[in-house]
Design an enzyme around this catalytic site. Sequence first.
Site, short mmCIF file in Angstrom:
data_model
loop_
_atom_site.label_atom_id
_atom_site.label_comp_id
_atom_site.label_asym_id
_atom_site.label_seq_id
_atom_site.Cartn_x
_atom_site.Cartn_y
_atom_site.Cartn_z
N SER A 135 0.83 -1.21 0.00
CA SER A 135 0.00 0.00 0.00
C SER A 135 0.86 1.26 0.00
O SER A 135 1.95 1.28 0.56
CB SER A 135 -0.92 0.03 1.22
OG SER A 135 -1.67 1.24 1.19
N LYS A 189 -4.62 -6.77 3.38
CA LYS A 189 -4.60 -5.62 2.46
C LYS A 189 -6.01 -5.29 1.98
O LYS A 189 -6.39 -4.12 1.84
CB LYS A 189 -3.68 -5.90 1.27
CG LYS A 189 -3.70 -4.82 0.19
CD LYS A 189 -3.15 -3.51 0.70
CE LYS A 189 -3.41 -2.27 -0.08
NZ LYS A 189 -3.65 -2.22 -1.46
N HIS A 192 -7.66 -3.45 4.68
CA HIS A 192 -7.07 -2.09 4.66
C HIS A 192 -7.82 -1.24 3.63
O HIS A 192 -8.18 -0.08 3.90
CB HIS A 192 -5.58 -2.18 4.30
CG HIS A 192 -4.96 -0.89 3.85
ND1 HIS A 192 -5.19 -0.35 2.59
CD2 HIS A 192 -4.14 -0.01 4.48
CE1 HIS A 192 -4.54 0.79 2.48
NE2 HIS A 192 -3.89 1.02 3.61
N ASN A 193 -8.06 -1.79 2.47
CA ASN A 193 -8.74 -1.03 1.42
C ASN A 193 -10.19 -0.74 1.79
O ASN A 193 -10.71 0.34 1.48
CB ASN A 193 -8.68 -1.76 0.08
CG ASN A 193 -7.32 -1.61 -0.60
OD1 ASN A 193 -6.34 -1.30 0.06
ND2 ASN A 193 -7.26 -1.82 -1.88
N GLU A 196 -10.04 2.02 3.99
CA GLU A 196 -9.72 3.20 3.15
C GLU A 196 -11.00 3.77 2.52
O GLU A 196 -11.22 4.99 2.53
CB GLU A 196 -8.72 2.73 2.08
CG GLU A 196 -8.40 3.71 0.97
CD GLU A 196 -7.52 3.04 -0.12
OE1 GLU A 196 -6.46 2.49 0.21
OE2 GLU A 196 -7.92 3.07 -1.31
N TYR A 197 -11.85 2.89 2.01
CA TYR A 197 -13.13 3.36 1.44
C TYR A 197 -13.94 4.10 2.51
O TYR A 197 -14.53 5.14 2.26
CB TYR A 197 -13.98 2.16 0.97
CG TYR A 197 -13.67 1.57 -0.39
CD1 TYR A 197 -12.38 1.43 -0.87
CD2 TYR A 197 -14.71 1.08 -1.19
CE1 TYR A 197 -12.13 0.84 -2.10
CE2 TYR A 197 -14.47 0.49 -2.42
CZ TYR A 197 -13.17 0.36 -2.87
OH TYR A 197 -12.93 -0.23 -4.08
C1 6PG Z 1 -3.22 1.41 -1.62
C2 6PG Z 1 -4.54 1.50 -2.32
C3 6PG Z 1 -4.52 0.86 -3.66
C4 6PG Z 1 -5.89 0.82 -4.34
C5 6PG Z 1 -6.43 2.14 -4.71
C6 6PG Z 1 -7.65 2.08 -5.61
O1 6PG Z 1 -3.26 0.90 -0.52
O2 6PG Z 1 -2.19 1.88 -2.12
O3 6PG Z 1 -5.50 0.85 -1.56
O4 6PG Z 1 -4.06 -0.44 -3.48
O5 6PG Z 1 -5.75 0.09 -5.49
O6 6PG Z 1 -6.71 2.89 -3.59
O7 6PG Z 1 -8.73 1.43 -5.06
P1 6PG Z 1 -10.19 1.63 -5.71
O8 6PG Z 1 -9.97 1.84 -7.19
O9 6PG Z 1 -10.94 0.37 -5.44
O10 6PG Z 1 -10.76 2.84 -5.06
#
Ligand code: 6PG
Length: 489
Positions: A135, A189, A192-193, A196-197
């Site tokens: 990430s 991971k 984690h995403n 992130e959302y």
């Molecule tokens: C990271 C991000 C990355 C991810 C983008 C796009 O940790 O560097 O999570 O891996 O691919 O953020 O995610 P979306 O296109 O699903 O928003």
Amino acid sequence: MEASAAVSRIGLAGLAVMGQNLALNIAEKGFPISVYNRTISKVDETVDRAQNEGQLPLTGHYNPKDFVLSLKKPRSVIILVKAGAPVDQTIEALSAHMEPGDTIIDGGNEWYENTERRIIEAKSNGLLYLGMGVSGGEEGARNGPSLMPGGSQQAYGNVQDIMEKVAAQVEDGPCVTYIGEGGSGNFVKMVHNGIEYGDMQLISEAYDVLKNVGGLSNEELAEIFDEWNRGELESFLIEITADIFKVKDEGGEGELVDKVLDKTGMKGTGKWTVQQAAELSVAVPTIAASLDGRFLSGLKEEREAASEVYSGIVGVKSSVDKKRLIDDVRQALYASKICSYAQGMNLLRAKSDEKGWNLNFGELARIWKGGCIIRAVFLDRIKIAYQRNPNLASLLVDPDFAREMVQREKAWRRVVGLAIAAGVSIPGMCASLSYFDTYRRARLPANLVQAQRDLFGAHTYERVDRPGAFHTEWTKLARKSGSRVAALK
Ligand code: 6PG
């Protein structure tokens, strides 16, 4: 490049943005690296960059055989290609030249079950395998990402020194740790995403409330986010948000953010997170709200039509004290965020229990403190919470977080109330608040749902006052007592 000299400590195949930058990072940390890509111009591009960025020890190769043979044994190859079939194709091309004891490390956003399948396939050829979450985007890959390697511990041992140098560094160590067996690295991971959302949704709601309830300008928003980034909300996402508000539209009036189409794209890891949560019966309403937010954002034309249908709805706009609103939104954002992280960590716990991964939640929070997209000061508090109690049922019952929730609860409710009255949708903050209010209640209206289920399906219910499974002829009894009520009138 001479193929027979096995000079490189590690190899990297797949030289798109992430691959190129990670390769340069590894070379810069002093580990000679070989690189390979099917499209050879990418190889040349990477070699040129290595020269220009300080004559880094990086060699380019134009076919899989030369590439593999250029590596010192036991060989370790990182692959950074699109998840799914391209990973299988790359493994096939490379493994033909690899030997037992060599390692393949997939650094893509891969579905964890694909990694579990590949671990077994690799093993049948004597190869070791790691699925490693990476990430931090382009910048992180070049200067220090957060790395989440899972799979063969022996394989990790072979590259640990490299990974620890290449990863982002925080005061309590490099942002990498061996996550666990199987597809655990990819799974971590993925969550984690999902988090992130959730963070991005909550931040966008804070923006919406400040703008459409508080009437703040982009300039004021930039100032507020900069200020927030100096306190408890300090994080990469808050920092970049402040920057976004400052960018003028070079092609027109005002700031660029206002010209960006309100339709959010995605690649799917957030969706997997919600699907996995449903599979494991773990509630992740804030993360799910962020996913729904993206789905609904995609219905741009439908929303435009609906806004005509409901043009009469204007919401209740009361006059607000701007200063107080800003402070309340900060608190609402922080409290909502804690709920979202609690959901993500509980999903990780459920999966860890199911798969026997024995995940170390304190360590996960620690390696997210730097390099990654969700990096934030408050992850240190999560680390401490799990170090204090590795079996913590939820972040919400950690004494420090509980204290913070209590302090912020009123401000949080004020923001949610104001936004609802004004007709400004805040699905993430509402989901977090409802999650909190549900979780903290000893008794829920689930008793009524149980009674309904028993009435129409004889699904039985338990009682609060004695053990056992009970079934009642609800309708018959209701008719009887119903006639009694009528008789009393
Ligand atoms: C990271 C991000 C990355 C991810 C983008 C796009 O940790 O560097 O999570 O891996 O691919 O953020 O995610 P979306 O296109 O699903 O928003």
